[in-house]
Design a protein around this motif. Structure first.
Motif, PDB file in Angstrom:
ATOM      1  N   THR A  74       0.837  -1.200   0.000  1.00  0.00           N
ATOM      2  CA  THR A  74       0.000   0.000   0.000  1.00  0.00           C
ATOM      3  C   THR A  74       0.870   1.247   0.000  1.00  0.00           C
ATOM      4  O   THR A  74       0.381   2.355   0.036  1.00  0.00           O
ATOM      5  CB  THR A  74      -0.890   0.048   1.246  1.00  0.00           C
ATOM      6  N   ASP A 100      -8.577   3.680  -5.618  1.00  0.00           N
ATOM      7  CA  ASP A 100      -9.061   3.384  -4.270  1.00  0.00           C
ATOM      8  C   ASP A 100      -8.682   4.486  -3.284  1.00  0.00           C
ATOM      9  O   ASP A 100      -8.664   4.285  -2.087  1.00  0.00           O
ATOM     10  CB  ASP A 100      -8.539   2.022  -3.787  1.00  0.00           C
ATOM     11  N   ASP A 156      -0.620  -1.235   8.650  1.00  0.00           N
ATOM     12  CA  ASP A 156      -1.400  -1.480   7.433  1.00  0.00           C
ATOM     13  C   ASP A 156      -2.870  -1.118   7.604  1.00  0.00           C
ATOM     14  O   ASP A 156      -3.571  -0.837   6.633  1.00  0.00           O
ATOM     15  CB  ASP A 156      -1.298  -2.956   7.027  1.00  0.00           C
ATOM     16  N   MET A 157      -3.340  -1.173   8.839  1.00  0.00           N
ATOM     17  CA  MET A 157      -4.756  -0.948   9.099  1.00  0.00           C
ATOM     18  C   MET A 157      -5.077   0.510   9.426  1.00  0.00           C
ATOM     19  O   MET A 157      -6.174   0.975   9.183  1.00  0.00           O
ATOM     20  CB  MET A 157      -5.217  -1.793  10.309  1.00  0.00           C
ATOM     21  N   ARG A 189      -8.584   0.750   8.186  1.00  0.00           N
ATOM     22  CA  ARG A 189      -8.776  -0.068   7.002  1.00  0.00           C
ATOM     23  C   ARG A 189      -9.344  -1.412   7.409  1.00  0.00           C
ATOM     24  O   ARG A 189      -8.711  -2.147   8.167  1.00  0.00           O
ATOM     25  CB  ARG A 189      -7.389  -0.227   6.365  1.00  0.00           C
ATOM     26  N   ILE A 190     -10.534  -1.752   6.948  1.00  0.00           N
ATOM     27  CA  ILE A 190     -11.120  -3.049   7.305  1.00  0.00           C
ATOM     28  C   ILE A 190     -10.525  -4.140   6.433  1.00  0.00           C
ATOM     29  O   ILE A 190     -10.097  -5.184   6.905  1.00  0.00           O
ATOM     30  CB  ILE A 190     -12.649  -3.003   7.150  1.00  0.00           C
ATOM     31  N   ASP A 191     -10.491  -3.900   5.117  1.00  0.00           N
ATOM     32  CA  ASP A 191      -9.835  -4.826   4.193  1.00  0.00           C
ATOM     33  C   ASP A 191      -9.409  -4.022   2.965  1.00  0.00           C
ATOM     34  O   ASP A 191      -9.457  -2.791   2.988  1.00  0.00           O
ATOM     35  CB  ASP A 191     -10.759  -6.001   3.835  1.00  0.00           C
ATOM     36  N   ALA A 192      -9.001  -4.708   1.913  1.00  0.00           N
ATOM     37  CA  ALA A 192      -8.473  -4.012   0.744  1.00  0.00           C
ATOM     38  C   ALA A 192      -9.488  -3.044   0.151  1.00  0.00           C
ATOM     39  O   ALA A 192      -9.122  -2.053  -0.475  1.00  0.00           O
ATOM     40  CB  ALA A 192      -8.035  -5.021  -0.306  1.00  0.00           C
ATOM     41  N   GLU A 193     -10.776  -3.304   0.338  1.00  0.00           N
ATOM     42  CA  GLU A 193     -11.776  -2.491  -0.353  1.00  0.00           C
ATOM     43  C   GLU A 193     -12.665  -1.670   0.572  1.00  0.00           C
ATOM     44  O   GLU A 193     -13.599  -1.035   0.109  1.00  0.00           O
ATOM     45  CB  GLU A 193     -12.647  -3.386  -1.244  1.00  0.00           C
ATOM     46  N   SER A 194     -12.407  -1.697   1.861  1.00  0.00           N
ATOM     47  CA  SER A 194     -13.283  -0.904   2.719  1.00  0.00           C
ATOM     48  C   SER A 194     -12.550  -0.318   3.917  1.00  0.00           C
ATOM     49  O   SER A 194     -11.521  -0.841   4.354  1.00  0.00           O
ATOM     50  CB  SER A 194     -14.469  -1.741   3.189  1.00  0.00           C
ATOM     51  N   SER A 195     -13.090   0.786   4.412  1.00  0.00           N
ATOM     52  CA  SER A 195     -12.489   1.448   5.565  1.00  0.00           C
ATOM     53  C   SER A 195     -13.543   2.261   6.311  1.00  0.00           C
ATOM     54  O   SER A 195     -14.593   2.588   5.771  1.00  0.00           O
ATOM     55  CB  SER A 195     -11.343   2.358   5.127  1.00  0.00           C
ATOM     56  N   ARG A 229     -16.564   1.892   0.883  1.00  0.00           N
ATOM     57  CA  ARG A 229     -16.489   0.520   0.407  1.00  0.00           C
ATOM     58  C   ARG A 229     -16.461   0.540  -1.112  1.00  0.00           C
ATOM     59  O   ARG A 229     -17.328   1.153  -1.741  1.00  0.00           O
ATOM     60  CB  ARG A 229     -17.730  -0.237   0.907  1.00  0.00           C
TER      61      ARG A 229
END
Lengths: 242, 769
Positions: free
Chosen positions: B48, B114, B439-440, B496-502, B550
């Motif tokens: 990232t 993103d 990362d999160m 950051r929850i995962d690659a596509e959402s926060s 998302r």
């Protein structure tokens, strides 16, 4: 349009009162619905008095809601109105300023008359009515312009920008025919009366585009709308001739 | 100032001690034009870690030694991957090639796909200039300010106009920057056009929630717009002939590869048609505006770049020699960008902005001239440092403001009527850090210390309740009248929850030291700005916002839901009947109160494919409370539109044909209408019981457009653009008034509405080379 309506508030007492050098007149009525009004409900049976100095006079009801008294009232004096109606007390004070007179009124054919080409409606005239504002006091004026006894223009002003100067209070353009009569009233009023008419002109109309409208600023104490003011008056009349 | 530089030094020092790794840095440019690409995304493949290119196209990424693949992407350009071996600091300049003119790919944003999920920004919207050029608008005159009105949380100030309200803030609470210069009146022709010529500007960015501490001075939002750099390799131009205006833009190298120029102009020509009118009186009527944007750039060496840019615009309306109205903005920005190292850059700018307005009347009865204006000078320093886990920004500015609220010279009275000029000094410093914790988790925190000082010479008055002057305070030239220091903390966090959402949250405090005195909802020549004074305190705002972001299908679709709560203090309104025009004692008639706004904003956008566009919905409430208005209870502001909904859809049939459509719906404005009437002097007077207690009918409208792009001939390409405004001819109420039903019953009234724009088709021919 059908998708827009306004509501109706509970009726309120309305006082329309004036006092001049020769009479006092008070009209008592109530507000009506805005869109579909009923006949104006005038209020009978009120106790209406005016006091000044050590004097107190009662006004008599001439017809439903119309109260008056004819007598001399002096300028440069404060007058106090008291109304007892429907178990409510409504009061107001107003100062009657000394009378300021027109110095002159100038009426001349406008140079734009030719440009307008409106022969059928009359010719375009420029009108100016001059006064000399007293320097020593704050003065407030209401002017009324009548054409053939119908009001065609009215205005209020204070003397902030011309204190002590000779100035025109009536700078206007108008279309007039031969034989038309024009009458110009000059009322000297107090600050509260000026503020009532000023706020009425500035903020009472509602078209939804300008800043939010509001009720005019009233000098009445108690649960009522309207105003009570004292004035002295000077008038001047002219007739257009061939 | 000395302390400020000391502070900078300490910060520089501590940062360089921390930084024990290498950097990959360079500049990203357009392969054709050599123009720097702003906001291009540079990412280390598989991580990232990444950066966006700055305004000069520069990027810098801190890394440990090793082999990396760097992905360079920019909207409308081919994505390029470059392999880099890092054993020392590496410089990698990259030129990106444009994709063949496939318009469907040239839509939407210029940042990483993103970006919405990974950044700490809340309530930020980027508007690409390509989108601005495609969205159908009134008279076909595309306009960035009209496009941002289609975003969630942004409401139009009026039909066809360019004014806007952000999250319950007033239209005077938006900071509008053109190359760092604040624009005091962003509209032409009372709001029909904005000052932004789409040919001259790059992408626009709107901040309505969280914002970096570098921004300040307005309460609600920041719209940051840059004038494009001219092409450094070859001569280019574009232009168009539209229904009511024409434009021409030309840019190119002065010294190839080293310096460039850009010049863009527009003019409307309503008055040219008047010259054809049969009535000769109309021949001498003037009704037009023009504006010019310019920019000069000069790359001194690898580490230094100089730019000079600005804007000059003027609106003219005149009827014979009897009546004239003119007004406009002038801005100029000189900037020097210096790269100290691959991590550090410093931008120094001198900024000038001026807005003037003139009304002239010349009649046989009297003549009058009304002049007003505002002038601002600013010196700014802004330093940015990019480290592996921090992007640190520090800076400050010193600004001088001069307010000339109004001067009337008229034959009617002996002396000119003058509202006294006011001077003010502004000094701000800020520090801001964007930090990647892991990362999160990413956080951004900053603080802005703003200082506003009123400076003499000046006369101020104290008033009693009856508006009478009770005290006069005279200040000498250069004397300090009042001093308002303010701390504006800013904080935002991205989880950051995962690659596509926060999930993100933010707290933002802002301050505003200028107040617009405005008598109506449209921009008028009698409007003027005044500074904060002893009596009128600076406006402040605290905002809390929370958002869920998302994306779907590899960022093809992006969605977000945000909620906000905003509290604004020291807001002004006017006493009933206050005369705003040339009133030296206006402050006696000002009322002070507060307002609050809260809402939910939903947004879904499709970024790529033949079909692109977005849907936005805002549910909100904005109220004010003032002593002396509505019996001191909360009342809705005029633009408190509960529901606000926009759809923007764009579809590419082929490379040549493209269609677009927008549909907007909003609750009607909150307005004040009478609930009764009574008689005074033989005329009816309206009786009001509640401020803004009624609603105008709901507003909705659909606009459509079709663009036909002709085959390129050499470098020359042209395009026909057809659009229809208000396609189903909705008669939206602009104004509602009441008039008697018939002459026999003058008492019985009915509502009558005035509609501004019916269905309006327009056509424009555009070209570029």
């Amino acid at each position: 349009m059908d998708d827009f309506e306004v509501g109706s508030a509970e009726a309120k007492i309305v006082v329309e009162g004036t006092i001049s050098e020769n009479q006092a007149r008070i009209i008592l009525s109530k507000t009506t619905a805005y869109l579909n009004p009923t006949k104006i409900p005038y209020i009978s049976g009120a106790q209406v008095t005016i006091s000044y100095g050590d004097e107190i006079v009662s006004l008599h009801e001439d017809s439903a809601g119309y109260y008056s008294i004819q007598q001399n009232f002096e300028a440069n004096q404060k007058y106090e109105l008291a109304i007892v109606v429907e178990d409510k007390l409504i009061t107001a004070q107003s100062y009657m300023p000394p009378c300021i007179k027109w110095d002159s009124v100038v009426v001349r054919l406008s140079e734009y008359n030719e440009f307008l080409k409106t022969d059928t409606l009359g010719s375009l005239y420029e009108i100016m009515g001059y006064i000399t504002d007293p320097a020593e006091s704050a003065n407030y004026y209401r002017t009324e312009r009548l054409k053939n006894d119908t009001i065609v223009g009215k205005d209020v002003t204070d003397d902030e920008y011309f204190n002590g100067q000779s100035v025109s209070l009536l700078t206007t353009l108008g279309l007039y025919k031969n034989t038309d009569t024009l009458k110009f009233y000059l009322k000297s009023i107090d600050k509260q009366a000026y503020e009532f008419y000023q706020t009425l002109a500035m903020s009472n109309s509602s078209s939804g585009m300008f800043s939010a409208p509001d009720n005019p600023k009233s000098n009445l104490q108690g649960d009522a709308l309207g105003r009570f003011y004292a004035y002295t008056i000077d008038s001047l009349e002219i007739t257009f001739e061939e | 100032m000395k302390h400020f530089f000391l502070f900078l030094n300490i910060l520089f020092l501590s940062v360089s001690l921390l930084a024990q790794q290498y950097t990959i840095s360079g500049v990203v440019k357009d392969a054709n034009s050599g123009e720097a690409l702003i906001g291009a995304s540079v990412t280390i493949v598989g991580t990232t870690i990444g950066a966006f290119t700055s305004q000069s196209g520069a990027y810098s990424i801190p890394v440990h030694s090793g082999a990396y693949k760097l992905e360079f992407s920019y909207l409308g350009y081919e994505t390029t991957i470059v392999e880099v071996n890092v054993t020392t600091n590496v410089k990698k300049n990259v030129k990106l090639a444009t994709e063949a003119m496939k318009i469907d790919k040239v839509v939407v944003t210029s940042v990483a796909r993103d970006h919405n999920v990974i950044s700490t920004e809340l309530g930020a919207q980027t508007v690409s200039i390509q989108t601005v050029k495609i969205v159908p608008v009134l008279f076909g005159e595309n306009d960035v300010l009209k496009t941002i009105q289609l975003m969630p949380g942004v409401k139009s100030a009026g039909e066809g106009g360019s004014g806007y309200y952000v999250r319950g803030g007033g239209s005077d609470q938006n900071l509008i920057l053109l190359d760092e210069a604040p624009i005091y009146n962003a509209s032409h022709m009372m709001g029909m056009f904005s000052v932004f010529n789409s040919d001259a500007i790059g992408d626009a960015k709107l901040y309505k929630g969280s914002m970096s501490a570098e921004y300040g001075g307005r309460l609600s939002s920041v719209l940051d717009v840059d004038i494009r750099d001219g092409n450094k390799e070859s001569l280019h131009g574009q232009g168009g002939i539209g229904t009511i205006s024409s434009r021409f833009e030309i840019d190119g190298p002065i010294q190839k590869g080293k310096s460039s120029f850009l010049l863009a102009g527009r003019r409307t020509y309503a008055d040219i048609f008047l010259k054809m009118a049969r009535d000769t009186a109309l021949h001498s009527t003037k009704l037009h505006f023009y504006d010019v944007n310019y920019k000069l750039t000069y790359d001194v060496d690898e580490n230094d770049k100089l730019t000079l840019s600005g804007y000059i615009g003027n609106d003219v309306f005149a009827f014979r020699d009897m009546f004239g109205m003119a007004g406009g903005n002038i801005t100029a920005t000189g900037a020097w960008l210096h790269l100290f190292s691959q991590k550090w850059k410093l931008k120094s700018s001198l900024v000038f902005s001026r807005f003037d307005s003139d009304v002239d009347m010349n009649t046989s009865l009297f003549d009058a001239k009304l002049q007003s204006g505002i002038t601002e000078f600013n010196w700014k320093e802004d330093a940015v440092c990019r480290l592996e886990k921090h992007t640190i920004r520090v800076g400050g500015n010193v600004g001088f403001h001069r307010f000339s609220p109004g001067k009337l010279t008229t034959s009617m009275v002996e002396q000119p009527i003058v509202m006294e000029k006011r001077n003010a000094l502004e000094m701000n410093v800020y520090a801001d850090n964007s930090q990647t914790i892991n990362d999160m988790l990413k956080i951004q925190y900053g603080i802005r210390f703003s200082n506003f000082m009123g400076i003499g010479s000046a006369v101020f008055y104290d008033y009693d309740d009856e508006h009478e002057i009770i005290d006069t305070n005279i200040y000498k030239k250069g004397e300090l009248i009042h001093y308002y220091p303010n701390l504006e903390p800013r904080f935002s966090v991205n989880y950051r929850i995962d690659a596509e959402s926060s999930i993100k949250a933010a707290y933002t405090r802002t301050c505003q030291f200028v107040h617009l005195i405005q008598s109506s909802t449209i921009s008028m020549p009698t409007d003027y700005w005044m500074p904060s004074t002893n009596k009128t305190k600076p406006q402040t705002c605290s905002q809390l916002s929370l958002g869920y972001f998302r994306n779907f299908q590899e960022n093809t679709y992006e969605t977000s839901a945000e909620i906000y709560y905003k509290n604004m203090q020291n807001q002004i309104d006017y006493e009933n009947g206050a005369n705003l025009f040339l009133n030296s004692n206006l402050e006696a008639y000002l009322l002070y109160g507060h307002s609050r706004s809260y809402g939910l904003e939903l947004y879904a956008k499709k970024n790529t494919g033949k079909f692109t566009g977005w849907v936005s919905y805002t549910l909100s409430k904005t109220e004010k409370q003032f002593q002396g208005i509505n019996s001191g209870t909360w009342y809705p502001v005029r633009y408190d539109r509960t529901h606000d909904f926009s759809i923007v859809a764009m579809y590419s049939f082929t490379d040549k044909w493209q269609a677009s459509a927008t549909w907007v719906y909003s609750t009607g404005d909150a307005v004040t209408y009478p609930s009764g009437k009574y008689m005074i002097d033989g005329e009816y007077v309206s009786y009001y019981t509640e401020r803004n207690g009624y609603r105008m009918p709901a507003y909705h409208r659909m606009d459509v457009g079709v663009t036909y792009t002709k085959e390129k001939k050499g470098r020359f390409q042209s395009q026909w653009s057809f659009s229809v405004y208000n396609v189903y001819n909705r008669k939206n109420a602009y104004m509602i008034y009441f008039e008697p039903v018939d002459e026999e019953n003058p008492d019985i009234l009915q509502a009558v509405k005035i509609t501004l724009f019916p269905i309006i088709p327009s056509v424009a021919w555009n070209f570029s080379f």
